[in-house]
Design a protein around this motif. Structure first.
Motif, PDB file in Angstrom:
ATOM      1  N   VAL A  44      34.922  68.004  63.014  1.00 57.20           N
ATOM      2  CA  VAL A  44      33.953  67.057  63.570  1.00 57.20           C
ATOM      3  C   VAL A  44      32.563  67.511  63.145  1.00 57.20           C
ATOM      4  O   VAL A  44      32.255  68.699  63.168  1.00 57.20           O
ATOM      5  CB  VAL A  44      34.048  67.017  65.111  1.00 57.20           C
ATOM      6  CG1 VAL A  44      32.936  66.160  65.705  1.00 57.20           C
ATOM      7  CG2 VAL A  44      35.406  66.491  65.547  1.00 57.20           C
ATOM      8  N   GLY A  45      31.741  66.543  62.738  1.00 56.21           N
ATOM      9  CA  GLY A  45      30.384  66.891  62.341  1.00 56.21           C
ATOM     10  C   GLY A  45      29.501  65.680  62.185  1.00 56.21           C
ATOM     11  O   GLY A  45      29.893  64.555  62.523  1.00 56.21           O
ATOM     12  N   ILE A  46      28.302  65.909  61.670  1.00 56.71           N
ATOM     13  CA  ILE A  46      27.309  64.846  61.476  1.00 56.71           C
ATOM     14  C   ILE A  46      27.299  64.448  60.008  1.00 56.71           C
ATOM     15  O   ILE A  46      27.181  65.307  59.126  1.00 56.71           O
ATOM     16  CB  ILE A  46      25.911  65.311  61.920  1.00 56.71           C
ATOM     17  CG1 ILE A  46      25.936  65.665  63.407  1.00 56.71           C
ATOM     18  CG2 ILE A  46      24.862  64.236  61.634  1.00 56.71           C
ATOM     19  CD1 ILE A  46      24.660  66.323  63.902  1.00 56.71           C
ATOM     20  N   PHE A  47      27.394  63.148  59.758  1.00 55.52           N
ATOM     21  CA  PHE A  47      27.430  62.626  58.398  1.00 55.52           C
ATOM     22  C   PHE A  47      26.022  62.413  57.869  1.00 55.52           C
ATOM     23  O   PHE A  47      25.188  61.800  58.534  1.00 55.52           O
ATOM     24  CB  PHE A  47      28.202  61.299  58.378  1.00 55.52           C
ATOM     25  CG  PHE A  47      28.295  60.662  57.032  1.00 55.52           C
ATOM     26  CD1 PHE A  47      28.815  61.342  55.942  1.00 55.52           C
ATOM     27  CD2 PHE A  47      27.867  59.359  56.848  1.00 55.52           C
ATOM     28  CE1 PHE A  47      28.907  60.744  54.698  1.00 55.52           C
ATOM     29  CE2 PHE A  47      27.954  58.744  55.613  1.00 55.52           C
ATOM     30  CZ  PHE A  47      28.480  59.439  54.530  1.00 55.52           C
ATOM     31  N   GLU A  48      25.776  62.913  56.673  1.00 57.90           N
ATOM     32  CA  GLU A  48      24.492  62.746  55.986  1.00 57.90           C
ATOM     33  C   GLU A  48      24.767  62.186  54.591  1.00 57.90           C
ATOM     34  O   GLU A  48      25.173  62.920  53.692  1.00 57.90           O
ATOM     35  CB  GLU A  48      23.750  64.089  55.876  1.00 57.90           C
ATOM     36  CG  GLU A  48      23.245  64.639  57.183  1.00 57.90           C
ATOM     37  CD  GLU A  48      22.112  63.828  57.797  1.00 57.90           C
ATOM     38  OE1 GLU A  48      21.508  62.983  57.100  1.00 57.90           O
ATOM     39  OE2 GLU A  48      21.815  64.038  58.980  1.00 57.90           O
ATOM     40  N   PRO A  49      24.579  60.867  54.405  1.00 53.47           N
ATOM     41  CA  PRO A  49      24.860  60.273  53.103  1.00 53.47           C
ATOM     42  C   PRO A  49      23.661  60.320  52.166  1.00 53.47           C
ATOM     43  O   PRO A  49      22.518  60.466  52.601  1.00 53.47           O
ATOM     44  CB  PRO A  49      25.165  58.822  53.461  1.00 53.47           C
ATOM     45  CG  PRO A  49      24.308  58.561  54.657  1.00 53.47           C
ATOM     46  CD  PRO A  49      24.251  59.866  55.417  1.00 53.47           C
ATOM     47  N   SER A  50      23.936  60.210  50.889  1.00 53.31           N
ATOM     48  CA  SER A  50      22.901  59.960  49.890  1.00 53.31           C
ATOM     49  C   SER A  50      23.432  58.817  49.027  1.00 53.31           C
ATOM     50  O   SER A  50      24.420  58.180  49.394  1.00 53.31           O
ATOM     51  CB  SER A  50      22.602  61.218  49.071  1.00 53.31           C
ATOM     52  OG  SER A  50      23.716  61.562  48.287  1.00 53.31           O
ATOM     53  N   LYS A  51      22.820  58.546  47.898  1.00 53.87           N
ATOM     54  CA  LYS A  51      23.188  57.375  47.107  1.00 53.87           C
ATOM     55  C   LYS A  51      24.640  57.415  46.619  1.00 53.87           C
ATOM     56  O   LYS A  51      25.368  56.440  46.760  1.00 53.87           O
ATOM     57  CB  LYS A  51      22.234  57.244  45.919  1.00 53.87           C
ATOM     58  CG  LYS A  51      22.432  55.994  45.116  1.00 53.87           C
ATOM     59  CD  LYS A  51      21.390  55.869  44.022  1.00 53.87           C
ATOM     60  CE  LYS A  51      21.647  54.596  43.225  1.00 53.87           C
ATOM     61  NZ  LYS A  51      20.702  54.459  42.133  1.00 53.87           N
ATOM     62  N   GLY A  54      27.905  62.241  49.978  1.00 58.21           N
ATOM     63  CA  GLY A  54      27.363  62.642  51.263  1.00 58.21           C
ATOM     64  C   GLY A  54      27.946  63.975  51.678  1.00 58.21           C
ATOM     65  O   GLY A  54      28.774  64.557  50.967  1.00 58.21           O
ATOM     66  N   PHE A  55      27.508  64.443  52.830  1.00 55.31           N
ATOM     67  CA  PHE A  55      28.017  65.684  53.395  1.00 55.31           C
ATOM     68  C   PHE A  55      28.266  65.482  54.874  1.00 55.31           C
ATOM     69  O   PHE A  55      27.592  64.695  55.533  1.00 55.31           O
ATOM     70  CB  PHE A  55      27.004  66.828  53.226  1.00 55.31           C
ATOM     71  CG  PHE A  55      26.933  67.358  51.827  1.00 55.31           C
ATOM     72  CD1 PHE A  55      27.836  68.313  51.388  1.00 55.31           C
ATOM     73  CD2 PHE A  55      25.974  66.886  50.948  1.00 55.31           C
ATOM     74  CE1 PHE A  55      27.772  68.794  50.098  1.00 55.31           C
ATOM     75  CE2 PHE A  55      25.907  67.364  49.654  1.00 55.31           C
ATOM     76  CZ  PHE A  55      26.811  68.322  49.224  1.00 55.31           C
ATOM     77  N   VAL A  56      29.226  66.209  55.395  1.00 57.09           N
ATOM     78  CA  VAL A  56      29.410  66.318  56.836  1.00 57.09           C
ATOM     79  C   VAL A  56      29.019  67.745  57.195  1.00 57.09           C
ATOM     80  O   VAL A  56      29.537  68.709  56.620  1.00 57.09           O
ATOM     81  CB  VAL A  56      30.854  66.006  57.259  1.00 57.09           C
ATOM     82  CG1 VAL A  56      31.064  66.352  58.730  1.00 57.09           C
ATOM     83  CG2 VAL A  56      31.177  64.540  57.013  1.00 57.09           C
TER      84      VAL A  56
END
Length: 169
Positions: A44-51, A54-56
């Motif tokens: 479980v984590g926070i999603f950080e997208p880019s174009k 992305g990363f969790v």
């Protein structure tokens, strides 16, 4: 030492070879030579997208690495949402773990998301078994006079509580 973990993560079951030991036995150093069983396949984590990817960022900082998510594996996740990610490739030497988002829990600022995150992270049952629900349904909703005896009956009063500003309910 970190250089001797062979990409093992916290909780993994491993085979360790002793590489250094003081004669007194007070200091023993080893290195992971084989990973027998991975402790987790979802995080479980926070999603950080880019174009294009992305990363969790895992809630569990002991996991040790962000999880790379290719664009095709975003699912319906949006920026700064709590998600459950299935690990598709564990970290290797200089590469991060890779994964696929399998569930969106919700925006990190929404009430209840932190609780759901813990439930998902630690695989805590969040539904009552049918026998418990059945017993709860069988309990009478009326309170007998015998049960009221010796109690202060406040059912006709309007009551409320004031929670602190950090309450999330």
């Amino acid at each position: 030492a970190g250089k001797n973990t062979n990409t093992a993560l916290i909780g993994d079951e491993v085979v360790v070879e002793i590489i250094d030991q003081e004669k007194s036995g007070s200091h023993i150093e080893g290195k992971v030579v084989k990973i027998l069983k991975r402790a987790k396949d979802t995080i479980v984590g926070i999603f950080e997208p880019s174009k294009n990817f992305g990363f969790v960022i895992p809630d569990d900082k002991k996991f040790g690495t962000d999880i790379f998510i290719s664009k095709k594996n975003f699912g319906n996740a949006k920026k700064r949402e709590k998600v459950v990610v299935k690990i598709t490739k564990y970290p290797e030497k200089s590469k991060k773990a890779e994964g696929k988002i399998v569930e969106v829990i919700g925006n990190i600022d929404m009430a209840g998301v932190d609780m759901l995150s813990l439930i998902k992270e630690y695989d805590i049952p969040n539904e009552f078994p049918e026998n418990v629900l059945s017993e709860a349904r069988s309990i009478s909703k009326k309170i007998s006079e015998k049960e009221l005896k010796g109690r202060l009956d406040l059912r006709a009063k309007t009551l409320f509580t004031i929670d602190g500003e950090d309450a999330k309910d």
